[in-house]
Scaffold this motif. Structure first.
Motif, PDB file in Angstrom:
ATOM      1  N   THR A 112      47.329  39.573  35.083  1.00  0.00           N
ATOM      2  CA  THR A 112      47.385  38.120  35.129  1.00  0.00           C
ATOM      3  C   THR A 112      46.428  37.618  36.212  1.00  0.00           C
ATOM      4  N   ASP A 132      46.316  36.056  38.909  1.00  0.00           N
ATOM      5  CA  ASP A 132      46.997  35.561  40.095  1.00  0.00           C
ATOM      6  C   ASP A 132      47.220  36.722  41.055  1.00  0.00           C
ATOM      7  N   GLN A 133      48.012  36.489  42.088  1.00  0.00           N
ATOM      8  CA  GLN A 133      48.255  37.540  43.071  1.00  0.00           C
ATOM      9  C   GLN A 133      48.982  38.733  42.460  1.00  0.00           C
ATOM     10  N   CYS A 134      49.865  38.481  41.518  1.00  0.00           N
ATOM     11  CA  CYS A 134      50.547  39.597  40.843  1.00  0.00           C
ATOM     12  C   CYS A 134      49.524  40.483  40.148  1.00  0.00           C
ATOM     13  N   SER A 178      58.696  37.436  41.244  1.00  0.00           N
ATOM     14  CA  SER A 178      57.586  36.785  40.546  1.00  0.00           C
ATOM     15  C   SER A 178      56.738  37.732  39.723  1.00  0.00           C
ATOM     16  N   CYS A 179      56.700  39.016  40.110  1.00  0.00           N
ATOM     17  CA  CYS A 179      55.815  39.971  39.436  1.00  0.00           C
ATOM     18  C   CYS A 179      56.566  41.032  38.640  1.00  0.00           C
ATOM     19  N   ARG A 197      38.741  27.628  39.482  1.00  0.00           N
ATOM     20  CA  ARG A 197      39.385  28.928  39.380  1.00  0.00           C
ATOM     21  C   ARG A 197      39.357  29.639  40.736  1.00  0.00           C
ATOM     22  N   THR A 242      42.429  36.227  43.996  1.00  0.00           N
ATOM     23  CA  THR A 242      42.829  36.944  45.195  1.00  0.00           C
ATOM     24  C   THR A 242      42.151  38.305  45.157  1.00  0.00           C
TER      25      THR A 242
END
Length: 275
Positions: free
Chosen positions: A111, A113-115, A186-187, A225, A228
């Motif tokens: 994904t 994002d940070q995950c 969250s992950c 956009r 991380t």
């Protein structure tokens, strides 16, 4: 990194203020295991690898402990030092992001994002020497294996209890377990059945950088956009803000991550190059 401070009495603190500093020092020592002094090994291989991937590391800087000959120095106290005078505006680091930095990869199902970054990092750590980021991965694995992810969430349960007792109800942060809780909530990660995943989450929290993508125009109603990114060598710098900051960052998620000297930096000074 633990900042040892004298805690003033707030009236509701559960630990006497005159022993707070001593307890914080004891907490720091109990949260870590020194063993032999840890050398800053592998950084030459890292620099050679960065160069082989089209990157640049200014040779006037080196990674070391402040007192290399002091075998009693804490292995946590290390930084990037200037070996020669560096002028304001000089390029210190130039990394092509796609070839040297670990970031979420949509083709692998990550994904954006940070995950996703944690998943990408975990994948590379699992590959070890087989990773295309092997010299960087080796340093990260050594840090993880030796307990050098020095944020409270990486400490033992007893150390966290002592930290909570020292901090009390009126000082922040009050959520020292939040990083692994975030990883699970969250992950959909697991702290207990997937240690490498949990270590990856803590490494991301401690070392990753946020980078925006400036390659295209921002569409109306949308934000730019942002990714991380795990950035090699850059994450060996020590961080401090305000008047002590002496580098500036010029980064683009679709291109490169560059670090410039913000002011003149003298050689052989005991203070490190700070972000």
């Amino acid at each position: 990194m633990v900042l040892l401070v004298h805690v003033r009495s707030t009236g509701s603190c559960s630990v006497r203020p005159d022993v707070a500093t001593t307890l914080l020092l004891a907490l720091f020592l109990s949260a870590t295991s020194y063993g032999d002094v840890i050398e800053i090994q592998g950084t030459d291989d890292l620099v050679d690898w960065i160069k082989s991937r089209g990157g640049f590391v200014d040779p006037r800087q080196e990674v070391r402990m402040p007192y290399p000959d002091d075998t009693h120095s804490s292995p946590f106290v290390r930084g990037v030092f200037a070996k020669d005078d560096i002028s304001s505006g000089d390029l210190l680091l130039d990394l092509p992001i796609n070839d040297t930095c670990i970031v979420a990869d949509a083709s692998q199902g990550d994904t954006p994002d940070q995950c996703g970054t944690v998943r990408a990092l975990r994948r590379e750590l699992a590959l070890g020497e087989g990773s295309r980021f092997a010299p960087y991965v080796k340093l990260l694995l050594e840090q993880s294996n030796k307990g050098l992810v020095d944020i409270p969430n990486a400490w033992s349960g007893n150390s966290l209890k002592l930290l909570d007792a020292v901090v009390g109800p009126n000082l922040t942060p009050r959520d020292n377990r939040r990083h692994l809780e975030w990883w699970e909530r969250s992950c959909a990660g697991s702290t207990y059945s997937d240690k490498l995943g949990a270590d990856s989450a803590l490494l991301m929290v401690a070392r990753a950088a946020g980078v925006y993508d400036f390659s295209s125009e921002v569409k109306e109603g949308e934000g730019r956009r942002r990714g991380t990114v795990m950035v090699p060598y850059y994450d060996l710098y020590n961080h401090r803000n305000g008047l002590w900051q002496n580098v500036r960052i010029d980064a683009d998620l679709s291109r490169s991550y560059k670090v410039y000297a913000r002011r003149d930096i003298e050689k052989v000074r005991l203070d490190t190059i700070l972000l």
